[in-house]
Design a protein around this motif. Sequence first.
Motif, PDB file in Angstrom:
ATOM      1  N   PRO A 182       0.830  -1.205   0.000  1.00 33.88           N
ATOM      2  CA  PRO A 182       0.000   0.000   0.000  1.00 33.88           C
ATOM      3  C   PRO A 182       0.864   1.253   0.000  1.00 33.88           C
ATOM      4  N   LEU A 183       0.238   2.376  -0.291  1.00 36.57           N
ATOM      5  CA  LEU A 183       0.941   3.645  -0.330  1.00 36.57           C
ATOM      6  C   LEU A 183       1.555   3.951   1.035  1.00 36.57           C
ATOM      7  N   TYR A 184       2.781   4.441   1.013  1.00 31.38           N
ATOM      8  CA  TYR A 184       3.479   4.824   2.241  1.00 31.38           C
ATOM      9  C   TYR A 184       2.708   5.930   2.957  1.00 31.38           C
TER      10      TYR A 184
ATOM     11  N   ILE B 247      11.895   7.832  -5.598  1.00 31.29           N
ATOM     12  CA  ILE B 247      11.349   7.129  -4.435  1.00 31.29           C
ATOM     13  C   ILE B 247      10.738   8.120  -3.442  1.00 31.29           C
ATOM     14  N   TYR B 248      11.484   9.183  -3.123  1.00 30.03           N
ATOM     15  CA  TYR B 248      10.955  10.163  -2.174  1.00 30.03           C
ATOM     16  C   TYR B 248       9.718  10.873  -2.732  1.00 30.03           C
ATOM     17  N   LEU B 249       9.689  11.125  -4.044  1.00 34.72           N
ATOM     18  CA  LEU B 249       8.480  11.705  -4.633  1.00 34.72           C
ATOM     19  C   LEU B 249       7.295  10.764  -4.449  1.00 34.72           C
ATOM     20  N   SER B 250       7.523   9.456  -4.628  1.00 30.36           N
ATOM     21  CA  SER B 250       6.434   8.485  -4.535  1.00 30.36           C
ATOM     22  C   SER B 250       5.832   8.426  -3.147  1.00 30.36           C
ATOM     23  N   ILE B 251       6.594   8.813  -2.127  1.00 29.77           N
ATOM     24  CA  ILE B 251       6.069   8.813  -0.761  1.00 29.77           C
ATOM     25  C   ILE B 251       5.785  10.237  -0.277  1.00 29.77           C
ATOM     26  N   ALA B 252       5.778  11.191  -1.238  1.00 29.22           N
ATOM     27  CA  ALA B 252       5.416  12.584  -0.973  1.00 29.22           C
ATOM     28  C   ALA B 252       6.346  13.265   0.023  1.00 29.22           C
ATOM     29  N   ASP B 253       7.626  12.874   0.033  1.00 34.13           N
ATOM     30  CA  ASP B 253       8.625  13.586   0.826  1.00 34.13           C
ATOM     31  C   ASP B 253       9.312  14.559  -0.131  1.00 34.13           C
ATOM     32  N   TYR B 254       8.720  15.749  -0.271  1.00 31.38           N
ATOM     33  CA  TYR B 254       9.148  16.667  -1.318  1.00 31.38           C
ATOM     34  C   TYR B 254      10.484  17.345  -1.011  1.00 31.38           C
ATOM     35  N   GLU B 255      10.808  17.512   0.245  1.00 23.76           N
ATOM     36  CA  GLU B 255      12.124  18.060   0.602  1.00 23.76           C
ATOM     37  C   GLU B 255      13.242  17.139   0.129  1.00 23.76           C
TER      38      GLU B 255
ATOM     39  N   ARG C 177       3.391   6.120 -13.864  1.00 27.40           N
ATOM     40  CA  ARG C 177       2.009   6.586 -13.790  1.00 27.40           C
ATOM     41  C   ARG C 177       1.236   5.927 -12.641  1.00 27.40           C
ATOM     42  N   TRP C 178       1.449   4.615 -12.421  1.00 28.31           N
ATOM     43  CA  TRP C 178       0.741   3.908 -11.354  1.00 28.31           C
ATOM     44  C   TRP C 178       1.068   4.522  -9.996  1.00 28.31           C
ATOM     45  N   SER C 179       2.347   4.788  -9.751  1.00 28.62           N
ATOM     46  CA  SER C 179       2.760   5.418  -8.492  1.00 28.62           C
ATOM     47  C   SER C 179       2.202   6.826  -8.382  1.00 28.62           C
ATOM     48  N   ASP C 180       2.208   7.567  -9.495  1.00 30.69           N
ATOM     49  CA  ASP C 180       1.665   8.924  -9.476  1.00 30.69           C
ATOM     50  C   ASP C 180       0.182   8.924  -9.129  1.00 30.69           C
ATOM     51  N   LEU C 181      -0.562   8.010  -9.731  1.00 34.45           N
ATOM     52  CA  LEU C 181      -1.991   7.928  -9.424  1.00 34.45           C
ATOM     53  C   LEU C 181      -2.211   7.664  -7.937  1.00 34.45           C
ATOM     54  N   LYS C 182      -1.440   6.754  -7.375  1.00 35.22           N
ATOM     55  CA  LYS C 182      -1.615   6.398  -5.971  1.00 35.22           C
ATOM     56  C   LYS C 182      -1.371   7.601  -5.053  1.00 35.22           C
ATOM     57  N   ARG C 183      -0.311   8.352  -5.311  1.00 41.25           N
ATOM     58  CA  ARG C 183      -0.009   9.474  -4.406  1.00 41.25           C
ATOM     59  C   ARG C 183      -0.925  10.672  -4.671  1.00 41.25           C
ATOM     60  N   LEU C 184      -1.232  10.940  -5.939  1.00 42.65           N
ATOM     61  CA  LEU C 184      -2.044  12.115  -6.261  1.00 42.65           C
ATOM     62  C   LEU C 184      -3.515  11.904  -5.943  1.00 42.65           C
TER      63      LEU C 184
ATOM     64  N   LEU D  35      -4.681  11.053  -3.272  1.00 41.17           N
ATOM     65  CA  LEU D  35      -4.917  11.547  -1.917  1.00 41.17           C
ATOM     66  C   LEU D  35      -5.235  13.036  -1.905  1.00 41.17           C
ATOM     67  N   GLU D  36      -5.020  13.716  -3.039  1.00 40.39           N
ATOM     68  CA  GLU D  36      -5.273  15.155  -3.142  1.00 40.39           C
ATOM     69  C   GLU D  36      -6.535  15.362  -3.978  1.00 40.39           C
ATOM     70  N   PRO D  37      -7.598  15.863  -3.390  1.00 39.95           N
ATOM     71  CA  PRO D  37      -8.870  15.973  -4.113  1.00 39.95           C
ATOM     72  C   PRO D  37      -8.763  16.707  -5.450  1.00 39.95           C
ATOM     73  N   ASP D  38      -7.895  17.705  -5.547  1.00 41.55           N
ATOM     74  CA  ASP D  38      -7.767  18.463  -6.792  1.00 41.55           C
ATOM     75  C   ASP D  38      -7.136  17.649  -7.914  1.00 41.55           C
ATOM     76  N   HIS D  39      -6.457  16.545  -7.565  1.00 40.47           N
ATOM     77  CA  HIS D  39      -5.733  15.784  -8.572  1.00 40.47           C
ATOM     78  C   HIS D  39      -6.152  14.320  -8.647  1.00 40.47           C
ATOM     79  N   ALA D  40      -7.163  13.950  -7.872  1.00 41.06           N
ATOM     80  CA  ALA D  40      -7.612  12.553  -7.861  1.00 41.06           C
ATOM     81  C   ALA D  40      -8.276  12.193  -9.190  1.00 41.06           C
ATOM     82  N   VAL D  41      -8.111  10.926  -9.580  1.00 36.46           N
ATOM     83  CA  VAL D  41      -8.634  10.452 -10.867  1.00 36.46           C
ATOM     84  C   VAL D  41      -9.394   9.151 -10.646  1.00 36.46           C
ATOM     85  N   ASN D  42     -10.591   9.075 -11.194  1.00 42.32           N
ATOM     86  CA  ASN D  42     -11.332   7.821 -11.246  1.00 42.32           C
ATOM     87  C   ASN D  42     -11.146   7.220 -12.634  1.00 42.32           C
ATOM     88  N   LEU D  43     -10.577   6.035 -12.713  1.00 39.30           N
ATOM     89  CA  LEU D  43     -10.281   5.414 -13.997  1.00 39.30           C
ATOM     90  C   LEU D  43     -11.485   4.629 -14.503  1.00 39.30           C
TER      91      LEU D  43
END
Length: 447
Positions: A143-145, A212-220, A389-396, A398-406
């Motif tokens: 599951p997503l970190y 990897i850090y992007l995939s877990i939303a650690d942007y710093e 793309r799969w990792s991007d979908l999972k993390r994004l 979580l953000e209502p402005d960027h969520a996607v229903n496939l």
Amino acid sequence: MMWIGIFLWSLCCQSCTKFLDEKPQLSAATPDKEEDLRALLDFESQINLYYPGLIELGTDDYYLNNDTYNNMLASFQEAYRWDKEMITTDVAYWRACYNTIMIANIVLEGVERLQPIKNKDIEGEALFVRGLAHFYAAQLYCPLYNEVEDSPFGLPIRLTSDFNVPVTRATVHQTYKQIIDDIKGAIPYLRDQAAEINRPSKRAAYAALARIYLSIADYEQARYYANECLRINADLMDFNTIDAKLNYPITPKNVEMIYYGSTISGSAALNSSRARIPMEVYDLFDANDLRKLIYFKSVNATEYAFKGYYSGRSATYFAGFANDELFLIRAECNVRLGATEEALVDMNKLLENRIRKGSFTELKLSDPKDLLLFILNERRKEMLFRGVRWSDLKRLNLEPDHAVNLVREVTANGETKRYELPANDARYLYPIPTEVISQSNIEQNPR
């Protein structure tokens, strides 16, 4: 090098049987020279070409027309429909990652046994390979970190080639700690840029950590490692100089290339002869965006296929690293962290090399929300068939402005059915193959 042949034969044999908890019979194939370790890490099919095709099968970057879908194996159809019960999940995706992990462990044990060794890169390369293989497996089976709440559904972490050592699932936090520790641990042993693009380097390790850090939303941390990578080399291809008429216009030996990785697994569904590009993706590209010509080819009056692989050939996806991704990572992180001017600089440099000469207009968005949306759209466009793309979908999601229903629609036996994968659905976590569960007794993923 006779032992290499014996090893590969043993690997194939154990791949067809128990590959998680049974020790392969490799006693006759123990590497006893530094050159043997080098040969294992240059085993391209298992080090550079093993990446799991399943990571692209569920994305919205392609579709299958009905004729193609109806002629696919059941395992491809199930992944394509996002079935909750994936009865025929192909064990090859799991096996490929763990075979690569086993090779890395054999090399690391060889390094320890043969100390001192002359080529320090070997240890660093093996750590990088092991960390990256665990990371790709985690994108499918974990599951997503979540920084606050840990999950028990991490990977079985393999740090030895002795398959008699019992294995259990680590937590997700433990899984990512091991992945990051391995790749960070590789850095001191690696050169800035390897002599060959199929070998890891400091640049590759920095790029992997940024992803990897992007995939877990650690942007710093993602920004830090993108900076470290681009500090060594920040060259970009000028798409104005690429011949778009070629079957595969992008050669892997280009100035952006950091590390070469690709895959043919899953290609029965995803190669350019079958996978088609959704019109909503194709229409993201303006007429003066050269990626529209370089990335796509017309199949007929209504269908397009992808040809812009960084691997230089038809593949399931390009799994390596290139500088364009690092510009996008750094730009996204900068805007999220309040550094909008720096984000604009990176996006303008990237786009100037993608837009037809004489047509480029400097981007001047000042609203952080608008700029972030623009950057994410550019990431979607630039990173097609790159395994992210799969990792991007999972993390994004979580953000209502960027969520996607496939959504997919499939017609089979004269009946059209609609399939959906809502944002944050449990089916973003793939089931562990039944063979693995029965042989290891690890817990199955909830779906």
